[in-house]
Design a protein around this motif. Structure first.
Motif, short mmCIF file in Angstrom:
data_model
loop_
_atom_site.label_atom_id
_atom_site.label_comp_id
_atom_site.label_asym_id
_atom_site.label_seq_id
_atom_site.Cartn_x
_atom_site.Cartn_y
_atom_site.Cartn_z
N ILE A 107 0.85 -1.20 0.00
CA ILE A 107 0.00 0.00 0.00
C ILE A 107 0.88 1.25 0.00
N ASN A 108 0.51 2.18 -0.84
CA ASN A 108 1.21 3.47 -0.89
C ASN A 108 0.19 4.59 -0.75
N ILE A 109 0.34 5.42 0.28
CA ILE A 109 -0.58 6.55 0.48
C ILE A 109 0.06 7.81 -0.09
N GLU A 110 -0.55 8.36 -1.14
CA GLU A 110 -0.03 9.59 -1.75
C GLU A 110 -0.55 10.84 -1.04
N ASP A 111 -1.76 10.81 -0.53
CA ASP A 111 -2.35 11.96 0.15
C ASP A 111 -2.71 11.55 1.58
N LYS A 112 -1.83 11.88 2.52
CA LYS A 112 -2.05 11.48 3.91
C LYS A 112 -3.07 12.36 4.62
N ASN A 113 -3.48 13.46 4.01
CA ASN A 113 -4.58 14.24 4.59
C ASN A 113 -5.91 13.54 4.36
N ALA A 114 -6.03 12.91 3.20
CA ALA A 114 -7.27 12.20 2.88
C ALA A 114 -7.33 10.86 3.60
N CYS A 115 -6.18 10.21 3.76
CA CYS A 115 -6.12 8.90 4.42
C CYS A 115 -4.80 8.79 5.17
N PRO A 116 -4.79 9.10 6.47
CA PRO A 116 -3.53 9.08 7.22
C PRO A 116 -2.97 7.68 7.43
N SER A 124 -6.68 2.77 -5.79
CA SER A 124 -6.48 2.24 -7.14
C SER A 124 -5.31 1.26 -7.15
N ASP A 125 -5.29 0.41 -8.18
CA ASP A 125 -4.13 -0.45 -8.39
C ASP A 125 -3.33 0.13 -9.56
N ASN A 126 -2.50 -0.67 -10.17
CA ASN A 126 -1.67 -0.16 -11.27
C ASN A 126 -2.46 0.05 -12.55
N LYS A 127 -3.73 -0.38 -12.53
CA LYS A 127 -4.51 -0.32 -13.76
C LYS A 127 -5.71 0.62 -13.66
N ALA A 128 -6.45 0.57 -12.55
CA ALA A 128 -7.70 1.34 -12.46
C ALA A 128 -8.06 1.59 -11.01
N HIS A 170 -13.29 -3.11 4.09
CA HIS A 170 -13.62 -3.60 2.76
C HIS A 170 -12.74 -4.80 2.44
N VAL A 171 -13.31 -5.74 1.70
CA VAL A 171 -12.58 -6.93 1.27
C VAL A 171 -12.51 -6.93 -0.26
N PHE A 172 -11.28 -6.89 -0.79
CA PHE A 172 -11.06 -6.95 -2.24
C PHE A 172 -10.82 -8.40 -2.66
N ASP A 173 -11.27 -8.75 -3.86
CA ASP A 173 -10.84 -10.00 -4.48
C ASP A 173 -9.41 -9.75 -4.98
N ALA A 174 -8.44 -10.37 -4.29
CA ALA A 174 -7.03 -10.07 -4.58
C ALA A 174 -6.65 -10.45 -6.00
N ASP A 175 -7.32 -11.44 -6.57
CA ASP A 175 -6.98 -11.87 -7.93
C ASP A 175 -7.41 -10.84 -8.97
N ASN A 176 -8.24 -9.90 -8.59
CA ASN A 176 -8.68 -8.84 -9.52
C ASN A 176 -7.94 -7.53 -9.30
N ILE A 177 -6.89 -7.56 -8.47
CA ILE A 177 -6.06 -6.38 -8.24
C ILE A 177 -4.79 -6.52 -9.06
N GLY A 232 -1.14 -5.45 -9.55
CA GLY A 232 -0.04 -4.77 -8.87
C GLY A 232 -0.38 -4.45 -7.43
N ASN A 233 0.04 -3.25 -7.00
CA ASN A 233 -0.17 -2.82 -5.62
C ASN A 233 -1.27 -1.77 -5.53
N LEU A 234 -1.66 -1.47 -4.30
CA LEU A 234 -2.72 -0.48 -4.08
C LEU A 234 -2.12 0.88 -3.75
N LYS A 235 -2.81 1.89 -4.24
CA LYS A 235 -2.37 3.27 -4.02
C LYS A 235 -3.58 4.09 -3.56
N VAL A 236 -3.40 4.86 -2.48
CA VAL A 236 -4.44 5.76 -1.99
C VAL A 236 -4.09 7.16 -2.46
N ARG A 237 -4.96 7.74 -3.27
CA ARG A 237 -4.65 9.03 -3.89
C ARG A 237 -5.93 9.80 -4.14
N LEU A 238 -5.76 11.03 -4.63
CA LEU A 238 -6.90 11.82 -5.09
C LEU A 238 -7.17 11.50 -6.55
#
Length: 796
Positions: free
Chosen positions: A205-214, A304-308, A264-271, A273-279
């Motif tokens: 997980i990578n958080i790009e905006d820590k104001n939106a999600c600390p 989002s992941d590396n795709k959508a 929330h529970v994601f279906d990991a097989d539909n992710i 790459g990695n997850l990114k928290v951003r605006l």
């Protein structure tokens, strides 16, 4: 917020009855709205045994059953494929009502065979979706016993109202915590021990905006087997009015209402790459779990992941990464999202969800790490699998506040004397940390109480747990000098003004005290302090500087619906600053269309500026203002049409009213078709009368003597206002003159340059005797003389 009594008792060790729990909940600020006893509707249903079955003589799919309900043997026609001799199930006798469909049973004849009552399926009793066969109970189930008691359905559902300052009670655990603090039980804490991971999470997980999600915690669980959730969980979700879907989905819904922790529970097989928290980026889209597609601006917190994009942070997940029956590997998300951004996102997108409802009010940030352990344990118990180590990005925010409290303030603000020791004890029971500094207390709020900001908040906490019912009531002083009875002079004035407006044919409306800032700018330069930080709607973001915009747009809406002639008024405050004296009480009105309805006997007349002037003068007269003595000048603000508007004032500075035709440019910007006339009366600018407010003309008088009318035409200076000429003529004999009306103004051939002709009708009403010709002529000469003297005019 709904929950069952048994659910509450998983976190509250208590032996008090339901009534005491309900009373205590209401006493501590969690008002009980309803207690639903499920056994009420199931009281007639008993356990019964099918002794024997026979084929129905006239129907292939029906069987005739001989049923023993413990009291008697009854014949029942049944269509269930599993109906057979020896089966024990739930029986509904004739006269009872089926809970799910409202069907009232009665003795009937089915294809020639008598039938009394019904053997029931799960769906018919609201216990599930199975309706392919009747309920099958164990062979040792007691015949004739209450089915509800046997099936443990006697679990009352409690519904409480949640106020904005009790976001901590949006989970059953939080409610139990408050009840334990109130002294009716002991809090049972959930198992939050850490579960060891068998491997490192392949998704980071990578958080790009820590104001939106600390902070964001995640865990990969592989090899799960999704299926139905256990019966106990399904029953709890059903008690909330929710439909069980699958174990993975049910766990997330359960955690939201049980621990107040949305996840929330994601279906990991539909992710990918990695997850990114951003605006989000303007124009990005997501098909959400509600099967609707949402288009984002650049201010939405997304995951989002590396795709959508896979999810809207704190609001709703995406359909593409959701879990389904075939899901094998999952990624569990437990994060903390900024309340304000979550609220703004939900409002912009029009999404209402349980997650948004909690995040925008403030979820306990400490439940990020606790919640992922509780949810992991539930997933492993119900779906199996192997968990990874917990992946944490960011830092859990600290939202606790330290406040200095003076114990004596409980008495000053709450009216009850509570010892300092008891104040400290109550606060500690509520989870506050308290340091006694002799004369003051240093109080630190728990992480689940983001609403605690000031000393009065702490006083309220102490009082609600101590008991508002212990506050002794004291009567108000009986001295008459301390009591002000009746309406104030301003209240009387407002009431009279509104009544006169109604008499004039205007309908009262009540509109928002807010308008859009773009509309406000048409009538004033709105100050920054009058722009709302958190408006109820984007087009209601400014305090109104004028009543007219809302009235004009109301007329426009009526016109759009085919109501062409509109007459409305409103009484309320206009705002100029955020100071106590930065508002003025105004009564304003508008007219549009025609004065009267179409009729074959008379022509319809269009509304004009003189109608607005007449409304204003009539209301001023009604509240005791001598409008005849006021100055009427052809000056008005920019929102009125120049040359078709005016101001009524007492001297050059004290403006009592504006009236006139609304400027076409204003109507165009408000998207309303004209013409439209209006008036504004500044009630706050008019001096209150020293004597009783009343009609300046006094009581209406009638006369038995003939009235007399005479017409005059005077040539006067072009600059002389017609209103001034009317005042001069009216001063000749105020008791005799009933009215002076202008009926013609002429400039042109036969009139010198710089001059104009004003024609007036003067109506005389004697009360003592009929006027003679000599008396009428004398009056006529007096009028001519005073006009020549005061205006320099001549008789035409």
């Amino acid at each position: 917020m709904k929950f069952t009594l048994s659910w509450l008792k998983t976190y509250l060790d208590t032996d008090v009855d339901l009534f005491t729990i309900s009373e205590t909940l209401t006493a501590i600020g969690l008002e009980v709205e309803e207690v639903i006893d499920p056994t009420e509707g199931l009281k007639p249903f008993v356990i019964a045994k099918i002794e024997k079955t026979e084929q129905h003589p006239n129907a292939d799919k029906l069987r005739v059953c001989t049923v023993n309900n413990g009291n008697e043997i009854i014949q029942v026609v049944c269509g269930a494929p599993n109906a057979k001799a020896g089966l024990i199930g739930a029986f509904a006798p004739s006269g009872c009502t089926i809970p799910t469909n409202g069907l009232k049973l009665k003795p009937s004849n089915i294809r020639g065979v008598d039938s009394n009552g019904m053997m029931c399926s799960e769906r018919e009793l609201g216990l599930g979706d199975d309706h392919d066969g009747i309920i099958v109970l164990p062979s040792d189930a007691p015949i004739g016993a209450s089915f509800a008691d046997y099936a443990n359905l006697n679990d009352p559902t409690i519904e409480i109202a949640i106020t904005p300052n009790h976001q901590d009670a949006l989970g059953v655990y939080g409610i139990a915590r408050d009840l334990a603090a109130a002294g009716i039980g002991t809090l049972i804490k959930p198992d939050i021990s850490k579960i060891s991971g068998n491997f490192k999470s392949p998704i980071t997980i990578n958080i790009e905006d820590k104001n939106a999600c600390p902070v964001f915690a995640g865990r990969y669980i592989r090899g799960v087997k999704n299926g139905p959730s256990p019966e106990w969980m399904q029953r709890r979700l059903i008690s909330l009015g929710m439909k069980p879907i699958s174990a993975l989905v049910d766990i997330t819904n359960f955690m939201t209402h049980d621990y107040g922790r949305p996840l929330h529970v994601f279906d990991a097989d539909n992710i990918t790459g990695n997850l990114k928290v951003r605006l989000s980026k303007s124009g990005e889209k997501l098909l959400a779990l509600d099967e609707k597609e949402y288009v984002f601006d650049d201010q939405v917190c997304v995951i989002s992941d590396n795709k959508a994009i896979n999810s809207i942070g704190g609001v709703m997940g995406g359909a593409g990464s959701g879990t389904y029956d075939e899901t094998k590997n999952v990624f569990l998300e437990c994060a903390w999202f900024d309340p304000i951004r979550t609220a703004m996102t939900g409002r912009k997108l029009g999404i209402e969800s349980d997650a948004r409802y909690r995040f925008e009010r403030g979820v306990d940030p400490s439940t990020v790490l606790d919640g992922i352990e509780i949810a992991t344990r539930l997933i492993l118990d119900m779906c199996g699998g192997q968990p990874s180590e917990v992946e944490v990005s960011g830092k859990v925010p600290v939202i606790s506040k330290t406040i200095i409290m003076r114990p004596e303030r409980v008495k000053e603000l709450g009216g009850i004397n509570i010892s300092k020791a008891e104040v400290i004890d109550i606060l500690k029971r509520l989870g506050f940390k308290v340091t006694d500094n002799d004369k003051t207390l240093e109080v630190t709020s728990p992480s689940w109480r983001c609403d605690i900001d000031r000393e009065p908040d702490l006083v309220e906490e102490v009082l609600r747990i101590y008991g508002y019912n212990k506050i002794v009531g004291e009567p108000l002083p009986a001295s008459s000098r301390d009591i002000v009875a009746g309406l104030s002079p301003m209240q009387k004035r407002i009431r009279m003004a509104k009544r006169r407006a109604a008499v004039c044919g205007l309908r009262e409306v009540i509109t928002w005290s807010f308008i859009s800032s773009s509309q406000a700018m048409l009538f004033a330069d709105p100050k920054p302090e009058l722009i709302l930080d958190n408006p109820v709607s984007s087009d209601l973001n400014a305090m109104r500087p004028n009543l007219l915009p809302n009235l004009i747009t109301a007329a426009g809406r009526n016109s759009d619906r085919g109501i062409k002639s509109v007459a409305l008024f409103e009484a309320g405050n206009q705002f100029y600053s955020d100071k106590i004296d930065g508002q003025n009480f105004v009564i304003a009105g508008i007219r549009r269309g025609q004065k009267n309805e179409r009729h074959w006997q008379k022509n319809s007349e269009d509304i004009n500026v003189y109608d607005a002037k007449a409304d204003a003068i009539s209301i001023l007269n009604a509240i005791g203002v001598k409008a005849d003595n006021a100055q009427v000048v052809a000056e008005a603000p920019a929102w009125y049409h120049p040359g078709r508007s005016g101001v009524i004032r007492l001297g050059p500075k004290n403006i009592m009213a504006y009236f006139g035709e609304i400027h076409p440019n204003i109507l165009k910007k408000l998207d309303v078709k004209g013409p439209l006339v209006g008036f504004e009366i500044m009630l706050g600018n008019i001096p209150l009368p020293r004597s009783k407010v009343g009609n300046s003309r006094g009581p209406l008088k009638s006369s038995d003597f003939q009235s007399v009318e005479r017409d005059f035409a005077f040539v006067v200076s072009k600059d002389l206002a017609a209103e001034q000429l009317v005042k001069v003529i009216s001063s000749v004999d105020k008791k005799l003159i009933d009215s002076v009306n202008v009926f013609d103004v002429y400039e042109g051939a036969g009139i010198d340059d710089g001059k104009k002709s004003i024609a007036v009708n003067v109506r005389l009403q004697p009360f003592n005797k009929t006027m003679t010709d000599d008396e009428i002529e004398e009056f006529r000469q007096d009028v001519i003389s005073i006009v020549i003297k005061k205006t320099g005019g001549t008789l035409r």
